[in-house]
Design a protein around this motif. Structure first.
Motif, PDB file in Angstrom:
ATOM      1  N   GLU A  31       0.871  -1.173   0.000  1.00 33.67           N
ATOM      2  CA  GLU A  31       0.000   0.000   0.000  1.00 33.67           C
ATOM      3  C   GLU A  31       0.907   1.221   0.000  1.00 33.67           C
ATOM      4  O   GLU A  31       2.146   1.096  -0.033  1.00 33.67           O
ATOM      5  CB  GLU A  31      -0.939  -0.014   1.202  1.00 33.67           C
ATOM      6  CG  GLU A  31      -0.227  -0.127   2.542  1.00 33.67           C
ATOM      7  CD  GLU A  31      -1.194  -0.244   3.703  1.00 33.67           C
ATOM      8  OE1 GLU A  31      -1.287   0.752   4.453  1.00 33.67           O
ATOM      9  OE2 GLU A  31      -1.831  -1.292   3.861  1.00 33.67           O
ATOM     10  N   GLN A  32       0.319   2.411   0.060  1.00 35.74           N
ATOM     11  CA  GLN A  32       1.112   3.620  -0.096  1.00 35.74           C
ATOM     12  C   GLN A  32       2.229   3.735   0.941  1.00 35.74           C
ATOM     13  O   GLN A  32       3.346   4.149   0.628  1.00 35.74           O
ATOM     14  CB  GLN A  32       0.212   4.860  -0.003  1.00 35.74           C
ATOM     15  CG  GLN A  32       0.954   6.161  -0.295  1.00 35.74           C
ATOM     16  CD  GLN A  32       0.009   7.359  -0.351  1.00 35.74           C
ATOM     17  OE1 GLN A  32      -1.190   7.203  -0.194  1.00 35.74           O
ATOM     18  NE2 GLN A  32       0.556   8.530  -0.592  1.00 35.74           N
ATOM     19  N   HIS A  43       6.092  -0.757   1.772  1.00 34.42           N
ATOM     20  CA  HIS A  43       6.841  -1.382   0.677  1.00 34.42           C
ATOM     21  C   HIS A  43       7.565  -2.566   1.295  1.00 34.42           C
ATOM     22  O   HIS A  43       8.575  -2.409   1.958  1.00 34.42           O
ATOM     23  CB  HIS A  43       7.819  -0.368   0.072  1.00 34.42           C
ATOM     24  CG  HIS A  43       8.326  -0.765  -1.271  1.00 34.42           C
ATOM     25  ND1 HIS A  43       9.434  -1.557  -1.435  1.00 34.42           N
ATOM     26  CD2 HIS A  43       7.852  -0.506  -2.518  1.00 34.42           C
ATOM     27  CE1 HIS A  43       9.647  -1.754  -2.724  1.00 34.42           C
ATOM     28  NE2 HIS A  43       8.703  -1.132  -3.416  1.00 34.42           N
TER      29      HIS A  43
END
Length: 338
Positions: free
Chosen positions: A323-324, A327
């Motif tokens: 997700e944003q 990582h």
């Protein structure tokens, strides 16, 4: 012989690219545990992705083992331009939906956790001795990693500070065993470690009453306590594989008791303790958010604690977006046999 294994297709196209890299690493490691060194290539046949390799003829037992790969859905033998289906399926000790059923926010993808477990186990000399293997997840949460290991018939031990998460995992597993008619027994006890009580719930289970009676059982143990007490809890039965999805540091920082803790502080005290909780020859698989924990730092801390990170090309380039703010990356390491 040329074999082609079709991979499961993930609905997220970005993660599908990661699946192919992770799956190749997993297959490479599993093949190497069978003393097979070969190149693995990726083939696109129609819209399906296959991993193809050439090696000696594989036995039925070896094919069943490889069918347990986390993302393989279809095994074939390649004859010229034709694919001949191989009538094999993975042999799971528990129903394969076990890691999938319990849903909660922040749950790690069970397929990813199975990849971690399969790869780490195949790095050990214990890989084909499932009934005597102990999996340790020292940050187990609600048990996804433990349940992934239990599928393969190993014994599992989880440690976590959060009693609510452990209770949810325990209640779920109890219901699951009952619904699937597994003979089982649940006991509770408390260990005293460094003057503090450590509650424990222990499941012993078998697929049948007859197997249970003759002692052919597996176990799941859930301890509520700090991760650094792992050596005390496992002093009689050290682990063969350690699996941990490290805190991502997005909503919550790592915790030591009720206190927030930096990643460096957590790992500096946890990794030496985890090493003492493992057998010589054991393997470790750690997933982490490389936006909040640098791979170079984790690698250095592993080496400092006495682990040897795996350094082959197939184990590099495994990082991928989740997700944003996450990582995710992976690192595998082993302990020397002597």
């Amino acid at each position: 012989m040329v074999y082609s294994f079709q991979l499961w297709k993930h609905p997220n196209i970005h993660y599908q690219e990661a699946v192919q890299r992770l799956s190749r690493c997993e297959l490479f490691s599993m093949l190497r545990s069978l003393s097979i060194e070969t190149d693995i290539r990726q083939d696109l046949i129609g819209a399906a992705v296959f991993l193809t390799f050439e090696c000696r003829s594989l036995s039925q037992e070896e094919l069943v083992y490889l069918a347990g790969h986390s993302c393989v859905t279809f095994l074939t033998e390649k004859v010229k331009d034709l694919l001949r289906p191989l009538p094999v399926a993975p042999s799971f000790y528990l129903p394969d939906e076990l890691p999938e059923v319990l849903k909660y926010k922040g749950k790690t993808n069970p397929t990813f956790m199975r990849m971690m477990f399969n790869t780490a186990l195949s790095l050990t000399p214990f890989v084909h001795k499932a009934d005597s293997i102990i999996l340790l997840d020292p940050l187990c949460g609600r048990g996804t990693g433990l349940f992934c290991g239990l599928l393969s018939g190993v014994n599992a031990i989880g440690i976590d500070l959060d009693g609510r998460d452990l209770k949810e995992a325990s209640d779920f597993f109890s219901r699951f065993l009952k619904l699937n008619y597994f003979k089982h027994a649940l006991s509770e006890r408390s260990e005293t470690v460094q003057g503090k009580p450590v509650p424990a719930r222990i499941f012993r289970f078998s697929p049948s009453r007859e197997a249970f009676s003759r002692g052919d059982v597996r176990s799941l143990t859930l301890f509520q306590g700090d991760t650094a007490i792992a050596p005390f809890l496992m002093r009689k039965h050290p682990g063969h594989v350690l699996l941990a999805d490290l805190p991502y540091g997005v909503q919550h920082a790592p915790q030591s008791g009720a206190r927030p803790e930096s990643f460096a502080a957590l790992l500096s005290r946890a990794l030496p303790a985890w090493k003492k909780a493992l057998q010589p020859g054991a393997a470790v698989a750690l997933s982490f958010n490389d936006l909040t924990l640098k791979p170079s730092l984790l690698r250095s801390l592993l080496i400092e604690a006495g682990f040897s990170p795996v350094d082959v090309p197939e184990f590099s380039g495994l990082s991928h977006p989740v997700e944003q703010a996450v990582h995710r990356d992976l690192i595998f390491a082993t302990l020397p046999i002597n």
